[in-house]
Design a protein around this motif. Structure first.
Motif, mmCIF file in Angstrom:
data_model
loop_
_atom_site.group_PDB
_atom_site.id
_atom_site.type_symbol
_atom_site.label_atom_id
_atom_site.label_comp_id
_atom_site.label_asym_id
_atom_site.label_seq_id
_atom_site.Cartn_x
_atom_site.Cartn_y
_atom_site.Cartn_z
ATOM 1 N N ALA A 298 0.798 -1.230 0.000
ATOM 2 C CA ALA A 298 0.000 0.000 0.000
ATOM 3 C C ALA A 298 0.829 1.277 0.000
ATOM 4 C CB ALA A 298 -0.970 -0.009 1.176
ATOM 5 N N PHE A 299 1.729 1.463 0.958
ATOM 6 C CA PHE A 299 2.438 2.739 1.023
ATOM 7 C C PHE A 299 3.432 2.898 -0.127
ATOM 8 C CE2 PHE A 299 5.258 -0.036 3.364
ATOM 9 C CZ PHE A 299 6.527 0.420 3.064
ATOM 10 N N ILE A 300 4.038 1.810 -0.584
ATOM 11 C CA ILE A 300 4.949 1.886 -1.731
ATOM 12 C C ILE A 300 4.151 2.173 -2.999
ATOM 13 C CG2 ILE A 300 6.576 0.586 -3.167
ATOM 14 C CD1 ILE A 300 7.526 -0.812 -0.642
ATOM 15 N N ASP A 301 2.958 1.576 -3.111
ATOM 16 C CA ASP A 301 2.096 1.830 -4.260
ATOM 17 C C ASP A 301 1.741 3.314 -4.361
ATOM 18 O OD1 ASP A 301 0.073 1.322 -6.378
ATOM 19 O OD2 ASP A 301 -1.292 1.851 -4.764
ATOM 20 N N SER A 302 1.372 3.926 -3.257
ATOM 21 C CA SER A 302 1.015 5.344 -3.270
ATOM 22 C C SER A 302 2.213 6.204 -3.651
ATOM 23 C CB SER A 302 0.470 5.769 -1.906
ATOM 24 O OG SER A 302 -0.732 5.091 -1.642
ATOM 25 N N VAL B 168 -5.820 10.522 -17.579
ATOM 26 C CA VAL B 168 -7.117 10.165 -16.993
ATOM 27 C C VAL B 168 -7.060 8.759 -16.393
ATOM 28 C CG1 VAL B 168 -9.530 9.642 -17.562
ATOM 29 C CG2 VAL B 168 -8.484 11.749 -18.391
ATOM 30 N N ALA B 169 -6.442 7.816 -17.113
ATOM 31 C CA ALA B 169 -6.321 6.451 -16.589
ATOM 32 C C ALA B 169 -5.471 6.429 -15.319
ATOM 33 C CB ALA B 169 -5.720 5.528 -17.643
ATOM 34 N N HIS B 170 -4.363 7.166 -15.331
ATOM 35 C CA HIS B 170 -3.499 7.211 -14.145
ATOM 36 C C HIS B 170 -4.225 7.852 -12.964
ATOM 37 C CE1 HIS B 170 -0.129 7.784 -11.480
ATOM 38 N NE2 HIS B 170 -0.406 9.074 -11.441
ATOM 39 N N ALA B 171 -4.912 8.956 -13.222
ATOM 40 C CA ALA B 171 -5.631 9.641 -12.138
ATOM 41 C C ALA B 171 -6.735 8.753 -11.563
ATOM 42 C CB ALA B 171 -6.211 10.961 -12.642
ATOM 43 N N GLY B 172 -7.454 8.049 -12.433
ATOM 44 C CA GLY B 172 -8.480 7.121 -11.957
ATOM 45 C C GLY B 172 -7.884 5.993 -11.135
ATOM 46 N N LYS B 173 -6.771 5.440 -11.618
ATOM 47 C CA LYS B 173 -6.094 4.365 -10.890
ATOM 48 C C LYS B 173 -5.583 4.867 -9.549
ATOM 49 C CE LYS B 173 -1.725 1.780 -11.000
ATOM 50 N NZ LYS B 173 -1.451 1.942 -9.613
ATOM 51 N N ALA B 174 -4.901 6.006 -9.566
ATOM 52 C CA ALA B 174 -4.335 6.536 -8.321
ATOM 53 C C ALA B 174 -5.433 6.899 -7.320
ATOM 54 C CB ALA B 174 -3.458 7.754 -8.622
ATOM 55 N N GLY B 175 -6.549 7.449 -7.819
ATOM 56 C CA GLY B 175 -7.663 7.785 -6.933
ATOM 57 C C GLY B 175 -8.292 6.553 -6.315
ATOM 58 N N ALA B 176 -8.517 5.543 -7.151
ATOM 59 C CA ALA B 176 -9.100 4.295 -6.646
ATOM 60 C C ALA B 176 -8.152 3.612 -5.670
ATOM 61 C CB ALA B 176 -9.432 3.362 -7.802
ATOM 62 N N ARG B 177 -6.876 3.604 -6.009
ATOM 63 C CA ARG B 177 -5.913 2.940 -5.142
ATOM 64 C C ARG B 177 -5.728 3.694 -3.826
ATOM 65 N NH1 ARG B 177 -2.926 -0.992 -7.623
ATOM 66 N NH2 ARG B 177 -2.259 -1.473 -5.523
ATOM 67 N N ALA B 178 -5.875 5.022 -3.843
ATOM 68 C CA ALA B 178 -5.794 5.782 -2.592
ATOM 69 C C ALA B 178 -6.908 5.351 -1.643
ATOM 70 C CB ALA B 178 -5.875 7.278 -2.877
ATOM 71 N N MET B 179 -8.091 5.097 -2.204
ATOM 72 C CA MET B 179 -9.201 4.625 -1.362
ATOM 73 C C MET B 179 -8.917 3.220 -0.838
ATOM 74 S SD MET B 179 -12.624 6.103 -3.245
ATOM 75 C CE MET B 179 -12.281 5.492 -4.884
ATOM 76 N N VAL B 180 -8.404 2.354 -1.703
ATOM 77 C CA VAL B 180 -8.116 0.975 -1.300
ATOM 78 C C VAL B 180 -6.954 0.939 -0.309
ATOM 79 C CG1 VAL B 180 -7.311 -1.270 -2.152
ATOM 80 C CG2 VAL B 180 -9.034 -0.016 -3.422
ATOM 81 N N ASN B 181 -5.935 1.771 -0.546
ATOM 82 C CA ASN B 181 -4.757 1.777 0.330
ATOM 83 C C ASN B 181 -5.079 2.256 1.737
ATOM 84 O OD1 ASN B 181 -3.202 0.826 -1.754
ATOM 85 N ND2 ASN B 181 -2.317 2.800 -2.266
ATOM 86 N N ALA B 182 -6.201 2.965 1.905
ATOM 87 C CA ALA B 182 -6.595 3.432 3.231
ATOM 88 C C ALA B 182 -7.089 2.280 4.106
ATOM 89 C CB ALA B 182 -7.686 4.488 3.108
ATOM 90 N N SER B 183 -7.392 1.149 3.484
ATOM 91 C CA SER B 183 -7.857 -0.016 4.231
ATOM 92 C C SER B 183 -6.700 -0.588 5.052
ATOM 93 C CB SER B 183 -8.368 -1.077 3.242
ATOM 94 O OG SER B 183 -8.639 -2.272 3.906
ATOM 95 N N PRO B 184 -6.957 -0.979 6.305
ATOM 96 C CA PRO B 184 -5.869 -1.471 7.153
ATOM 97 C C PRO B 184 -5.364 -2.868 6.770
ATOM 98 C CG PRO B 184 -7.946 -1.559 8.339
ATOM 99 C CD PRO B 184 -8.220 -0.879 7.026
ATOM 100 N N GLU B 185 -6.177 -3.633 6.077
ATOM 101 C CA GLU B 185 -5.722 -4.986 5.723
ATOM 102 C C GLU B 185 -5.073 -4.955 4.334
ATOM 103 O OE1 GLU B 185 -7.508 -6.483 3.041
ATOM 104 O OE2 GLU B 185 -8.829 -4.775 2.982
ATOM 105 N N PRO B 186 -4.099 -5.821 4.080
ATOM 106 C CA PRO B 186 -3.345 -5.767 2.827
ATOM 107 C C PRO B 186 -3.999 -6.502 1.655
ATOM 108 C CG PRO B 186 -2.412 -7.449 4.231
ATOM 109 C CD PRO B 186 -3.528 -6.791 5.017
#
Length: 196
Positions: A72-76, A119-137
């Motif tokens: 998660a944190f490396i992905d962000s 647009v694809a990168h922004a959508g991916k990064a936005g979606a992943r920011a929401m997913v990365n906020a989850s405490p489980e990996p």
């Protein structure tokens, strides 16, 4: 490939570059090296993707991204670093695929390719920011694996049937726009919470 198929290939690869630039560069170059993508003689400039050095560098970067994207944190951090690289890479991929003799097509392809990748990168990064906020990996790993499969599948389709892949890419652009807006709303709700 016909002109329409080349435009469709440019649209698909530039969009996918917003998700996985290095994988797209590697697979496209490898497909050219194996003769799976036959370009007209006037488009030999794109053969640079089949250069052994480009294949080694893009392959190594794709391998690093595959593993970095699962944490998660490396992905962000990786998405932040690639916020400028992926759109530029998508623009250059689209530029390399179109007719180099027509400056109008070059500018249009560069702008459209960069826009699609952004647009694809922004959508991916936005979606992943929401997913990365989850405490489980596990959700991060599942979403990342889904992106890997979707990118590889759509890229294979782009090589086999560029027009069908371009239609799917258009749907994915619309989905990316929706994800950007959803992430924006979520951030707005988080910032506007009043403490109890």
């Amino acid at each position: 490939m016909t002109g329409v198929e080349l435009l469709a290939l440019a649209a698909s690869t530039s969009l996918l570059a917003g998700w996985r630039l290095y994988l797209v560069t590697f697979v496209t170059g490898w497909a050219m090296r194996l003769g799976w993508i036959n370009l007209p003689d006037k488009l030999v400039a794109l053969d640079v993707l089949a250069n052994p050095w480009v294949l080694v560098i893009s392959g190594a970067a794709a391998l690093f991204e595959f593993f970095a994207d699962k944490i998660a944190f490396i992905d962000s951090l990786w998405d932040g670093i690639n916020s400028a690289i992926r759109p530029l890479g998508g623009a250059l991929l689209a530029l390399a695929i179109v007719d180099p003799g027509d400056p109008v097509w070059q500018v249009a392809a560069f702008l459209a390719g960069g826009g699609a990748a952004f647009v694809a990168h922004a959508g991916k990064a936005g979606a992943r920011a929401m997913v990365n906020a989850s405490p489980e990996p596990f959700s991060n790993i599942a979403v990342s694996a889904g992106e890997d499969v979707a990118t590889a599948g759509l890229l294979a389709l782009a090589i086999a049937n560029p027009i069908a892949a371009a239609l799917i890419a258009l749907i994915l652009v619309l989905l990316s726009l929706w994800l950007i807006l959803a992430a924006r709303r979520m951030v707005g709700r988080l910032l506007n919470r009043t403490p109890a």
